[in-house]
Design a protein around this motif. Structure first.
Motif, PDB file in Angstrom:
ATOM      1  N   GLY A  20       0.731  -1.210  -0.065  1.00 13.96           N
ATOM      2  CA  GLY A  20       0.147   0.004  -0.084  1.00 13.96           C
ATOM      3  C   GLY A  20       0.690   1.311  -0.044  1.00 13.96           C
ATOM      4  N   ILE A  33      -4.077   3.728  -0.555  1.00 18.64           N
ATOM      5  CA  ILE A  33      -4.245   2.327  -1.085  1.00 18.64           C
ATOM      6  C   ILE A  33      -3.846   1.525  -0.098  1.00 18.64           C
ATOM      7  CG2 ILE A  33      -4.555   0.872  -2.994  1.00 18.64           C
ATOM      8  CD1 ILE A  33      -3.238   3.109  -4.661  1.00 18.64           C
ATOM      9  N   ILE A  52      -0.546  -2.131  -6.628  1.00 19.10           N
ATOM     10  CA  ILE A  52      -0.097  -0.916  -5.848  1.00 19.10           C
ATOM     11  C   ILE A  52       0.743  -0.142  -6.942  1.00 19.10           C
ATOM     12  CG2 ILE A  52       1.345   0.273  -4.193  1.00 19.10           C
ATOM     13  CD1 ILE A  52      -1.428  -0.869  -3.291  1.00 19.10           C
ATOM     14  N   ILE A 103      -8.611  -4.927  -2.348  1.00 21.46           N
ATOM     15  CA  ILE A 103      -8.047  -3.738  -2.413  1.00 21.46           C
ATOM     16  C   ILE A 103      -9.070  -2.620  -1.609  1.00 21.46           C
ATOM     17  CG2 ILE A 103      -9.019  -3.352  -4.672  1.00 21.46           C
ATOM     18  CD1 ILE A 103      -6.753  -1.419  -5.355  1.00 21.46           C
ATOM     19  N   ALA A 105      -9.233   1.581  -1.526  1.00 17.19           N
ATOM     20  CA  ALA A 105      -8.580   2.851  -1.996  1.00 17.19           C
ATOM     21  C   ALA A 105      -9.355   4.055  -1.811  1.00 17.19           C
ATOM     22  CB  ALA A 105      -7.918   2.813  -3.509  1.00 17.19           C
ATOM     23  N   HIS A 117     -13.706  -0.289  -3.300  1.00 15.00           N
ATOM     24  CA  HIS A 117     -13.095  -1.377  -2.789  1.00 15.00           C
ATOM     25  C   HIS A 117     -13.541  -2.803  -3.276  1.00 15.00           C
ATOM     26  CE1 HIS A 117     -16.731  -2.383  -0.277  1.00 15.00           C
ATOM     27  NE2 HIS A 117     -16.168  -3.262   0.153  1.00 15.00           N
TER      28      HIS A 117
END
Length: 252
Positions: A20, A33, A52, A103, A105, A117
């Motif tokens: 992240g 993230i 990422i 994920i 973000a 997400h």
């Protein structure tokens, strides 16, 4: 505005499959993230790292985001591309077969934050209304809670708690959730992997985030708590504090 990213492999895992960061675009706007890789030895690292890396590269080439619609469109386009990248890498590398990643973000501006997400990494908001979860886990256990088959309390200790219903990179096309919220002075945005949310309850999160500690101390305290309670998983978090008086930029 201040932001900090922090990750820890925990007390049990040999490798950290989380990844992240907080990155700036050409207009110095932030994207935060968190990605929690899955797929076993090395493959989880690859999935989260690829995700990422690709999103960071695209964000750093992006001009100013002026509206929520622009932010949502950016996520729609980039998630589709990075999902395909991860999926194709898994197809072309036998050791990565079946890998994927969660994920969560946030594109963060001085008037709104747009959150995207997939999976069970989470985003919370702490504002004048209190502390609340913005995202909804894409997990088997959450589906059982939503359909009334188990209680929220049962979900905390369910043996299949880690089974996801969605992950990035496991299929050619992926569904994702996007929502935009107002982000105002003194609000705090908090993103984390399940290595933290499975160990530290919301009351402890809220108490730490609203304390008088520095942003670095808040992040360290939450990581330490997750490890103190077992630390069986990798632990990753991002804290974003909105305060116009801050002259500092990101804390990386």
């Amino acid at each position: 505005m201040k932001a900090i990213f922090m990750t820890d492999k925990g007390k049990v895992r040999q490798h950290n499959e989380d990844n992240g960061g907080v990155f700036l675009n050409l207009a110095h706007q932030r994207i935060a993230i968190v990605a929690d890789g899955m797929g076993g030895h090395r493959a989880g690292d690859v999935a989260s790292h690829l995700t990422i890396q690709k999103l960071k590269e695209k964000w750093e080439e992006t001009e100013r985001i002026k509206t929520a619609e622009e932010a949502e469109n950016w996520f729609q386009e980039q998630i589709k591309l990075v999902n395909l990248t991860v999926y194709q890498h898994a197809q072309n590398n036998q050791e990565c077969e079946g890998m994927g990643t969660t994920i969560v973000a946030g594109i963060i501006t001085e008037s709104f934050s747009t959150i995207a997400h997939i999976g069970d990494s989470r985003c919370y908001i702490f504002n004048e209304s209190g502390f609340s979860q913005i995202t909804e886990d894409h997990s088997l256990v959450n589906e059982l809670v939503k359909t009334g088959q188990i209680s929220k309390e049962d979900a905390e200790h369910h043996p299949r708690k880690n089974v996801l219903t969605r992950a990035l990179g496991t299929e050619v096309v992926v569904d994702y959730d996007i929502k935009t919220i107002v982000f105002e002075e003194n609000d705090i945005l908090f993103l984390c992997s399940d290595g933290l949310s499975n160990k530290v309850n919301e009351e402890e999160m809220a108490r730490t985030l609203k304390s008088e500690k520095s942003i670095e101390e808040k992040a360290s305290t939450l990581i330490d708590l997750a490890n103190e309670y077992g630390g069986e998983d990798n632990i990753t978090l991002i804290i974003v504090e909105f305060n116009r008086d801050d002259t500092n930029g990101d804390e990386q």
